[in-house]
Design an enzyme around this catalytic site. Structure first.
Site, short mmCIF file in Angstrom:
data_model
loop_
_atom_site.label_atom_id
_atom_site.label_comp_id
_atom_site.label_asym_id
_atom_site.label_seq_id
_atom_site.Cartn_x
_atom_site.Cartn_y
_atom_site.Cartn_z
N SER A 43 83.56 -7.41 21.91
CA SER A 43 82.48 -8.04 21.71
C SER A 43 81.26 -7.65 23.09
O SER A 43 81.75 -7.64 24.09
CB SER A 43 82.56 -9.55 22.18
OG SER A 43 83.65 -9.58 21.13
N HIS B 193 78.32 -8.02 18.26
CA HIS B 193 79.41 -7.22 16.92
C HIS B 193 78.13 -6.42 15.27
O HIS B 193 78.19 -7.57 15.01
CB HIS B 193 80.38 -7.52 16.00
CG HIS B 193 81.61 -8.29 17.51
ND1 HIS B 193 82.21 -7.42 16.88
CD2 HIS B 193 81.06 -9.16 18.31
CE1 HIS B 193 82.63 -7.90 18.07
NE2 HIS B 193 82.99 -8.78 18.68
N HIS C 58 87.54 -10.26 12.54
CA HIS C 58 88.25 -10.73 13.20
C HIS C 58 88.86 -11.47 12.10
O HIS C 58 88.39 -11.82 11.11
CB HIS C 58 87.77 -11.33 14.75
CG HIS C 58 86.79 -11.22 15.20
ND1 HIS C 58 85.77 -10.14 15.47
CD2 HIS C 58 87.29 -11.01 16.35
CE1 HIS C 58 85.46 -9.84 16.65
NE2 HIS C 58 86.10 -9.68 16.73
N TYR D 219 89.50 -14.68 12.47
CA TYR D 219 89.12 -16.20 12.67
C TYR D 219 87.72 -16.36 12.18
O TYR D 219 87.12 -17.51 11.52
CB TYR D 219 88.54 -16.68 14.10
CG TYR D 219 87.81 -15.87 15.08
CD1 TYR D 219 86.50 -15.65 14.93
CD2 TYR D 219 88.27 -14.75 15.67
CE1 TYR D 219 85.72 -14.72 14.98
CE2 TYR D 219 87.29 -14.43 16.47
CZ TYR D 219 85.97 -13.99 16.54
OH TYR D 219 84.96 -13.27 16.80
N GLU D 220 87.21 -15.17 11.60
CA GLU D 220 86.67 -14.54 10.09
C GLU D 220 86.69 -15.18 9.35
O GLU D 220 85.68 -15.81 8.40
CB GLU D 220 85.13 -14.00 10.47
CG GLU D 220 84.65 -12.92 11.75
CD GLU D 220 84.07 -12.17 12.38
OE1 GLU D 220 82.57 -11.51 11.78
OE2 GLU D 220 84.80 -10.89 12.33
N ALA E 81 86.49 -7.72 24.86
CA ALA E 81 87.30 -8.25 25.70
C ALA E 81 87.98 -8.94 25.48
O ALA E 81 88.37 -9.46 24.60
CB ALA E 81 85.42 -9.29 25.44
N MET F 64 91.27 -12.14 20.98
CA MET F 64 91.33 -12.21 19.63
C MET F 64 91.20 -11.03 18.72
O MET F 64 90.51 -11.67 17.63
CB MET F 64 90.16 -13.77 19.36
CG MET F 64 90.38 -14.48 19.91
SD MET F 64 89.12 -15.49 20.15
CE MET F 64 88.99 -16.50 20.91
N SER F 65 91.48 -10.14 19.07
CA SER F 65 91.45 -9.21 18.12
C SER F 65 92.93 -7.97 18.50
O SER F 65 93.87 -8.30 19.21
CB SER F 65 89.72 -8.55 18.37
OG SER F 65 90.14 -7.32 19.58
N ASN G 235 86.55 -13.12 31.57
CA ASN G 235 86.67 -14.25 32.50
C ASN G 235 87.80 -14.16 32.58
O ASN G 235 88.87 -13.68 32.35
CB ASN G 235 86.01 -14.92 31.57
CG ASN G 235 87.25 -15.04 30.08
OD1 ASN G 235 86.65 -14.30 29.02
ND2 ASN G 235 88.34 -16.06 30.02
N HIS H 81 81.09 -17.51 24.99
CA HIS H 81 81.09 -16.32 24.33
C HIS H 81 80.20 -16.24 24.75
O HIS H 81 79.97 -14.82 24.80
CB HIS H 81 81.23 -16.49 22.87
CG HIS H 81 80.79 -15.43 22.00
ND1 HIS H 81 81.65 -14.05 22.05
CD2 HIS H 81 79.59 -14.40 21.23
CE1 HIS H 81 81.56 -13.02 21.87
NE2 HIS H 81 80.07 -13.27 20.99
#
Ligand SMILES: O=P(O)(O)O[C@@H]1C[C@H](O)[C@@H](CO)O1
Length: 313
Positions: free
Chosen positions: A59, A90, A112, A114-115, A142, A245-246, A269, A284
């Site tokens: 990201s 992306h 991802h 979650y997509e 990220a 998340m990846s 973060n 995000h």
């Protein structure tokens, strides 16, 4: 009325593509050699480059693709069987060309879980890369810093991962194993290549990056929600330094196929471990802004490492 407006939206092309995507999503197993050949042929029709190196941009980190010389840009939408990227930050392009003189294929944007894609589809591009000749993979992401010594903008060389999304059953290698790619039970004792990690840390020091370079363990969640404080305390207690998340599913598929892997987490973060905290929650936008602010340093680091590796790739 609602049904009518939906129907009027349907063109034959739309119907075809939605059927194909639905068919792909129904498949729960890993993608096999013959099926991935179609995706690979669709890429090879558009390029005559033989990449040795693969890169996946996280990201807000897609700027790395702009470092590639003589680029051929292929939008994912033009590749048969390739899903579109739906996440901001992306771009959704395959960029082929030369990075520090090395023929490279770069995913400017990743897929991802979650997509809504199954784990095998998220990692399908790794097998495509393998079939076009890639033997070394560099992944970036990220991530949130669970390690409270980490600061936003730190870059962590990934020394190991915890594939939590895989541990809960959404593993990209579920289903009949295709021995042409790798063994049924691949070992994951050294997921991130020792020599490449050493080279990355040494190069970071030479570039004067010591104040923000770290080495640690990345943990993959499915997302898309960010973690609760109790989840974060748990993840930290089992040894994770960053959370995202990846990445881990991609690395598992790359290692299954015998590729060497180097990985970087950009800490965008610092994760909040305190209950009922007044700290600003992650967004995000923050993730992308922080990634963008440090992206040039990571680009220089990756370019310099690849330059040093050029004669061995
Ligand atoms: O693709 P990566 O892992 O770099 O992206 C992270 C995880 C989510 O996709 C997103 C959350 O802000 O950033």
């Amino acid at each position: 009325m609602a049904a009518m407006s939906l129907l009027s939206f349907e063109t034959p092309e739309r119907r075809r593509s939605s059927v194909n995507l639905a068919e792909m999503h129904r498949k729960v197993s890993q993608i096999e050699h013959d099926e991935i050949q179609k995706v690979t042929s669709s890429v090879l029709e558009k390029t005559n480059l033989c990449p040795k190196l693969g890169i996946i941009c996280g990201s807000g980190l897609g700027g790395l693709a702009n470092e590639i010389k003589d680029p051929q840009v292929i939008p994912y939408a033009e590749i048969e069987g390739f899903p579109k990227c739906t996440v901001q930050g992306h771009a959704g392009n395959l960029v082929l060309g030369y990075l520090s003189g090395v023929p490279t294929v770069c995913m400017q944007g990743r897929l991802h879980f979650y997509e809504g894609h199954p784990a095998w589809l998220v990692t399908m591009p790794i097998r495509m890369m393998k079939l076009i000749g890639v033997e070394t993979l560099i992944v970036t992401n990220a991530a949130g810093g669970l390690n409270q010594d980490y600061k936003s903008g730190d870059v962590m060389v990934i020394k190991d991962h915890i594939n939590m999304v895989g541990m809960t059953g959404h593993h990209p290698l579920v289903g009949p194993n295709d021995d042409k790619f790798g063994p049924r039970f691949p070992a994951m004792t050294v997921p991130y290549d020792r020599e490449l990690r050493h080279l990355a840390l040494q190069t970071a020091e030479e570039l004067g990056f010591s104040s923000f370079i770290r080495e640690g363990v990345y943990l993959s969640l499915s997302g898309p929600s960010y973690e609760t404080p109790s989840e974060s305390i748990f993840m930290r207690s089992i040894g994770a330094d960053t959370v995202g998340m990846s990445t881990a599913p991609e690395v598992v598929v790359a290692r299954h196929a015998g590729m060497r892997v180097l990985g970087f987490s950009m800490v965008t973060n610092v994760v909040i471990l305190e209950l009922d905290s007044d700290a600003i929650p992650p967004t995000h936008q923050e993730v992308m802004d922080t990634a963008n602010a440090r992206a040039k340093d990571l680009q220089l680091l990756v370019k310099t490492i690849v330059g040093k590796l050029a004669s061995t790739l």
